[in-house]
Scaffold this motif. Structure first.
Motif, PDB file in Angstrom:
ATOM      1  N   GLU A 124       6.424  23.618   9.811  1.00 23.21           N
ATOM      2  CA  GLU A 124       6.743  22.488   8.934  1.00 23.21           C
ATOM      3  C   GLU A 124       7.008  22.962   7.510  1.00 23.21           C
ATOM      4  OE1 GLU A 124       3.470  19.863   9.215  1.00 23.21           O
ATOM      5  OE2 GLU A 124       3.972  19.113  11.225  1.00 23.21           O
ATOM      6  N   LEU A 125       6.547  24.162   7.153  1.00 23.98           N
ATOM      7  CA  LEU A 125       6.787  24.685   5.810  1.00 23.98           C
ATOM      8  C   LEU A 125       8.158  25.315   5.659  1.00 23.98           C
ATOM      9  CD1 LEU A 125       3.331  26.413   5.214  1.00 23.98           C
ATOM     10  CD2 LEU A 125       4.054  24.161   4.439  1.00 23.98           C
ATOM     11  N   VAL A 126       8.819  25.653   6.770  1.00 21.87           N
ATOM     12  CA  VAL A 126      10.102  26.346   6.696  1.00 21.87           C
ATOM     13  C   VAL A 126      11.196  25.474   6.073  1.00 21.87           C
ATOM     14  CG1 VAL A 126      11.898  27.492   8.047  1.00 21.87           C
ATOM     15  CG2 VAL A 126       9.483  27.875   8.598  1.00 21.87           C
ATOM     16  N   PRO A 127      11.377  24.194   6.482  1.00 21.79           N
ATOM     17  CA  PRO A 127      12.428  23.369   5.840  1.00 21.79           C
ATOM     18  C   PRO A 127      12.211  23.199   4.338  1.00 21.79           C
ATOM     19  CG  PRO A 127      11.703  22.364   7.887  1.00 21.79           C
ATOM     20  CD  PRO A 127      10.761  23.468   7.593  1.00 21.79           C
ATOM     21  N   LEU A 128      10.934  23.044   3.926  1.00 23.78           N
ATOM     22  CA  LEU A 128      10.669  22.895   2.505  1.00 23.78           C
ATOM     23  C   LEU A 128      11.066  24.162   1.754  1.00 23.78           C
ATOM     24  CD1 LEU A 128       7.130  21.207   2.687  1.00 23.78           C
ATOM     25  CD2 LEU A 128       9.335  20.094   2.298  1.00 23.78           C
ATOM     26  N   LEU A 129      10.761  25.329   2.336  1.00 25.84           N
ATOM     27  CA  LEU A 129      11.138  26.572   1.706  1.00 25.84           C
ATOM     28  C   LEU A 129      12.650  26.733   1.644  1.00 25.84           C
ATOM     29  CD1 LEU A 129      10.364  29.319   0.513  1.00 25.84           C
ATOM     30  CD2 LEU A 129      10.238  30.223   2.841  1.00 25.84           C
ATOM     31  N   ALA A 139      21.746  30.872  -6.709  1.00 23.26           N
ATOM     32  CA  ALA A 139      23.160  30.597  -6.463  1.00 23.26           C
ATOM     33  C   ALA A 139      23.678  31.364  -5.264  1.00 23.26           C
ATOM     34  CB  ALA A 139      23.968  30.963  -7.710  1.00 23.26           C
ATOM     35  N   VAL A 140      22.915  32.347  -4.765  1.00 18.97           N
ATOM     36  CA  VAL A 140      23.338  33.152  -3.620  1.00 18.97           C
ATOM     37  C   VAL A 140      22.930  32.430  -2.339  1.00 18.97           C
ATOM     38  CG1 VAL A 140      23.140  35.400  -2.488  1.00 18.97           C
ATOM     39  CG2 VAL A 140      23.069  35.244  -4.980  1.00 18.97           C
ATOM     40  N   PRO A 141      23.779  32.416  -1.333  1.00 18.30           N
ATOM     41  CA  PRO A 141      23.406  31.752  -0.077  1.00 18.30           C
ATOM     42  C   PRO A 141      22.186  32.436   0.555  1.00 18.30           C
ATOM     43  CG  PRO A 141      25.759  32.178  -0.164  1.00 18.30           C
ATOM     44  CD  PRO A 141      25.178  32.881  -1.339  1.00 18.30           C
ATOM     45  N   VAL A 142      21.339  31.641   1.141  1.00 23.00           N
ATOM     46  CA  VAL A 142      20.128  32.134   1.783  1.00 23.00           C
ATOM     47  C   VAL A 142      20.167  31.754   3.244  1.00 23.00           C
ATOM     48  CG1 VAL A 142      17.625  32.065   1.841  1.00 23.00           C
ATOM     49  CG2 VAL A 142      18.813  31.923  -0.360  1.00 23.00           C
ATOM     50  N   HIS A 143      20.013  32.779   4.105  1.00 20.69           N
ATOM     51  CA  HIS A 143      19.955  32.544   5.555  1.00 20.69           C
ATOM     52  C   HIS A 143      18.503  32.734   6.006  1.00 20.69           C
ATOM     53  CE1 HIS A 143      21.068  33.799   9.901  1.00 20.69           C
ATOM     54  NE2 HIS A 143      20.900  32.470   9.800  1.00 20.69           N
ATOM     55  N   LEU A 144      17.832  31.628   6.319  1.00 15.80           N
ATOM     56  CA  LEU A 144      16.404  31.651   6.656  1.00 15.80           C
ATOM     57  C   LEU A 144      16.217  31.332   8.129  1.00 15.80           C
ATOM     58  CD1 LEU A 144      13.407  31.754   5.850  1.00 15.80           C
ATOM     59  CD2 LEU A 144      13.570  29.330   5.228  1.00 15.80           C
ATOM     60  N   THR A 145      15.546  32.235   8.836  1.00 17.94           N
ATOM     61  CA  THR A 145      15.216  32.008  10.248  1.00 17.94           C
ATOM     62  C   THR A 145      13.704  32.103  10.417  1.00 17.94           C
ATOM     63  OG1 THR A 145      15.428  34.366  10.762  1.00 17.94           O
ATOM     64  CG2 THR A 145      17.395  32.994  11.015  1.00 17.94           C
ATOM     65  N   GLY A 170       9.599  33.929  -1.063  1.00 15.29           N
ATOM     66  CA  GLY A 170      11.036  33.642  -0.942  1.00 15.29           C
ATOM     67  C   GLY A 170      11.784  33.892  -2.226  1.00 15.29           C
ATOM     68  N   ARG A 171      11.242  33.473  -3.365  1.00 18.10           N
ATOM     69  CA  ARG A 171      11.928  33.674  -4.633  1.00 18.10           C
ATOM     70  C   ARG A 171      12.014  35.170  -4.957  1.00 18.10           C
ATOM     71  NH1 ARG A 171      12.392  29.286  -8.309  1.00 18.10           N
ATOM     72  NH2 ARG A 171      11.728  27.296  -7.381  1.00 18.10           N
ATOM     73  N   PRO A 200      24.830  37.134   2.326  1.00 13.45           N
ATOM     74  CA  PRO A 200      23.748  36.265   1.886  1.00 13.45           C
ATOM     75  C   PRO A 200      22.398  36.993   1.933  1.00 13.45           C
ATOM     76  CG  PRO A 200      24.216  35.801   4.156  1.00 13.45           C
ATOM     77  CD  PRO A 200      25.227  36.840   3.734  1.00 13.45           C
ATOM     78  N   VAL A 201      21.387  36.281   1.378  1.00 10.55           N
ATOM     79  CA  VAL A 201      20.013  36.763   1.453  1.00 10.55           C
ATOM     80  C   VAL A 201      19.448  36.407   2.819  1.00 10.55           C
ATOM     81  CG1 VAL A 201      17.704  36.579   0.517  1.00 10.55           C
ATOM     82  CG2 VAL A 201      19.679  36.566  -1.021  1.00 10.55           C
ATOM     83  N   GLU A 202      18.952  37.420   3.535  1.00 11.57           N
ATOM     84  CA  GLU A 202      18.402  37.205   4.871  1.00 11.57           C
ATOM     85  C   GLU A 202      16.874  37.190   4.784  1.00 11.57           C
ATOM     86  OE1 GLU A 202      20.002  36.645   7.605  1.00 11.57           O
ATOM     87  OE2 GLU A 202      22.078  37.135   7.007  1.00 11.57           O
TER      88      GLU A 202
END
Length: 609
Positions: free
Chosen positions: A465-470, A479-485, A508-509, A519-521
């Motif tokens: 549940e914390l992943v969508p908030l992050l 400003a850089v795209p972030v790809h979070l899995t 994450g920051r 992007p940032v993986e």
């Protein structure tokens, strides 16, 4: 910093040197006190030992002087006791007596005595013994008639003939024994026959120079007889002596007297000397006198006398120091054994050891205080530097977003209606404000946790549940795209949701800030170990951390330097992450790091439900 610490180090060094000099001087005083206490005990012990040795020397001299008449008597009379006496004249030992029967079971003396008894009854016999036997028969015949004058003359004739024709002792003693046995008549025994047993014959019968009685001659000549012959002659002499009423106690005692054998004395004996611990010998002219001694027994009355005079208590005793085979009396030394003195010496050593320990503890405390003072001063200056750096950094970080907000706001106010190119300014304003808000939240959270003012409000938290908030937060923060899995397998924890969100936000920051990829993986996974806990792995594709910086990165206000453009930050992100993990009884570590990215391991020890 070294320049700032130098005055403190100089002052502490001077103080430490002064204290060290004082402690060394104090230890020398303690050692001197111990040595003086030991010296006093040794002096008293040596004085008592010297007094005891002098008393023993006087007692040995007195005892020898008292025994010299007995030694002379034993020299002149074999029946006098000679056991425990030593007498050597011109290198020849006379006492202790060395005469002992020869070994073996042959009995020539007994056989001769038996043959003479048989031949005495045969008046027709002839041979070398016949003149003696004939005279002996004549005495027996005179005794049978009761003629006293005839008996006396016959006895005198027999003894004069015997004295004129001397025989070897191994033949003479059996013959004289036969004479006494044949002629003894109790109280009516002729005096000359009676004298053959003990007193010996007068000089005109060859006495004194030749014989001194059967008892003495048997002892004097025992080395000429075998053991069996000696026992035979000894028993017959005892028997006839008892019949005639002569004393036999001294004969029995001398026959069983234990000889000490040949004593070995130094050739250059010049003064009274102890042979081992059993003999005391004194040279006097050409003779050497000696007595057997029991030094332990002689020391007992000396010890009791010293105890009675209060020189030492009832537990003390004198003993002879171990010495060689020959110890001159002038070098005789004694030792004093007293448990009380041993306890006093142990107390002296214990007190010295305690004082030494106190000196060592004082020295160790002084060194520890100096070390703590140096560390304290170093940390103080380090803290001041960090505080200064932190204030400068935070001021810079706060000034930058504030300036952006102001500039963008002013620009938006003037040109929003006239220029389409500034339409993204509101989003940029929001992003800068979020960055400022996150920085302030980090500082406040770190301060509350560091001061122990944060009380976690735990509840069941699903990690997924914390992943969508992050994801939403990172999309607006960079400003850089972030790809979070994420692969969290529905893992749940008993934790504070707000702290977990702040934990993931900082990781994450940082992944976005220290990253040159597009992007940032970011990948988040959970490894659940049933019954033990859960480990969350947080991976990125950033520039990585040198291995030497893995642990330093979690220090307060510490910022890892990296090549390339400057990365803004307060140095509190990873330090705050570690404090959050400690609040949850867990830990955070760098699992791996390299040019392809960094993996953080979040270890929750509480088993998930």
């Amino acid at each position: 910093m070294l320049r700032r610490l130098l005055p403190t180090l100089v002052a502490l060094g001077c103080g430490l040197l002064a204290l060290g000099w004082g402690l060394v001087s104090l230890q020398r005083i303690f050692s001197r006190e111990r040595d003086e206490a030991h010296a006093q005990l040794r002096s008293r012990r040596d004085a008592l030992a010297h007094a005891g040795a002098e008393a023993l020397r006087q007692e040995l001299t007195r005892k020898l002087d008292a025994d010299i008449p007995a030694i002379h008597a034993a020299m002149g009379d074999p029946l006098e006791p000679g056991e425990g006496f030593y007498f050597n004249f011109r290198g020849a030992q006379f006492l202790p007596r060395l005469t002992i029967p020869r070994p073996g079971g042959a009995t020539p003396a007994r056989d001769l005595h038996a043959r003479l008894g048989v031949r005495l009854k045969d008046s027709a016999a002839a041979g070398a013994w016949e003149p003696r036997l004939a005279r002996l028969r004549a005495v027996e015949a005179a005794l049978a008639t009761g003629d006293g004058a005839s008996v006396t003359s016959r006895v005198e004739e027999l003894l004069r003939h015997h004295a004129a024709h001397r025989l070897p002792p191994e033949e003479e003693l059996p013959f004289l024994l036969l004479v006494v046995e044949r002629l003894q008549r109790g109280a009516d025994t002729p005096p000359l026959v009676h004298a053959l047993l003990r007193e010996g014959l007068p000089e005109d019968f060859g006495g004194f120079a030749r014989a001194s009685g059967l008892q003495r001659d048997l002892l004097r000549e025992r080395s000429r007889f075998t053991q069996a012959d000696f026992h035979f002659l000894h028993a017959r002499v005892i028997q006839v002596s008892a019949a005639l009423g002569e004393p036999t106690a001294d004969l029995l005692a001398r026959a069983s007297e234990a000889g000490a054998g040949m004593l070995v004395i130094p050739e250059d004996l010049l003064e009274p000397t102890l042979l081992g611990q059993f003999w005391y010998v004194v040279p006097r002219g050409e003779a050497v006198y000696g007595i057997a001694v029991d030094l332990e027994a002689m020391l007992q009355p000396i010890t009791r006398d010293m105890q009675a005079r209060g020189l030492f208590d009832a537990t003390g005793r004198l003993r002879l120091n171990a010495a060689g085979a020959f110890q001159p009396l002038s070098t005789l030394t004694l030792a004093v054994d007293m448990p009380e003195w041993a306890r006093q010496e142990a107390d002296i050593e214990a007190r010295h050891g305690l004082k030494t320990l106190l000196v060592a503890v004082c020295g160790a405390l002084a060194v520890a205080i100096v070390a703590l003072a140096v560390v304290s001063q170093q940390r103080k200056y380090r803290f001041l530097e960090l505080k200064s750096d932190f204030v400068a950094t935070v001021s810079h970080e706060l000034r930058t977003p504030l300036a952006s907000i102001r500039l963008l706001g002013e620009t938006l106010e003037r040109k929003l209606a006239q220029a389409p190119e500034v339409r993204d300014y509101p989003a940029r304003i929001v992003q800068a404000a979020d960055g400022l808000h996150f920085l302030v939240e980090n500082i406040l959270s770190f301060n509350r946790i560091d001061k122990g003012r944060w009380t976690p409000r735990t509840s069941r938290v699903r990690l997924d549940e914390l992943v969508p908030l992050l994801r939403d937060e990172l999309e607006t923060a960079t400003a850089v795209p972030v790809h979070l899995t994420a692969d969290l397998e529905g893992a749940e924890l008993e934790a504070d949701p707000g702290l977990l969100r702040l934990l993931f936000s900082n990781l994450g920051r940082n992944a976005c800030a220290y990253n040159r990829s597009n992007p940032v993986e970011i990948a988040i996974s959970a490894q659940v170990i049933p019954g033990y806990g859960c480990t969350v792995l947080f991976r990125d594709n950033g520039i990585g951390l040198p291995e030497s910086e893995w642990e330093n990165a979690f220090q307060d206000f510490y910022r890892v330097t990296s090549a390339g453009p400057e990365v803004h930050g307060s140095g509190l992100g990873l330090a705050l992450c570690r404090r959050i993990m400690k609040l949850h009884r867990g830990d955070i570590q760098v699992a791996s790091s390299g040019p392809d990215g960094t993996t953080f391991a979040l270890i929750f020890n509480e088993p998930p439900r």
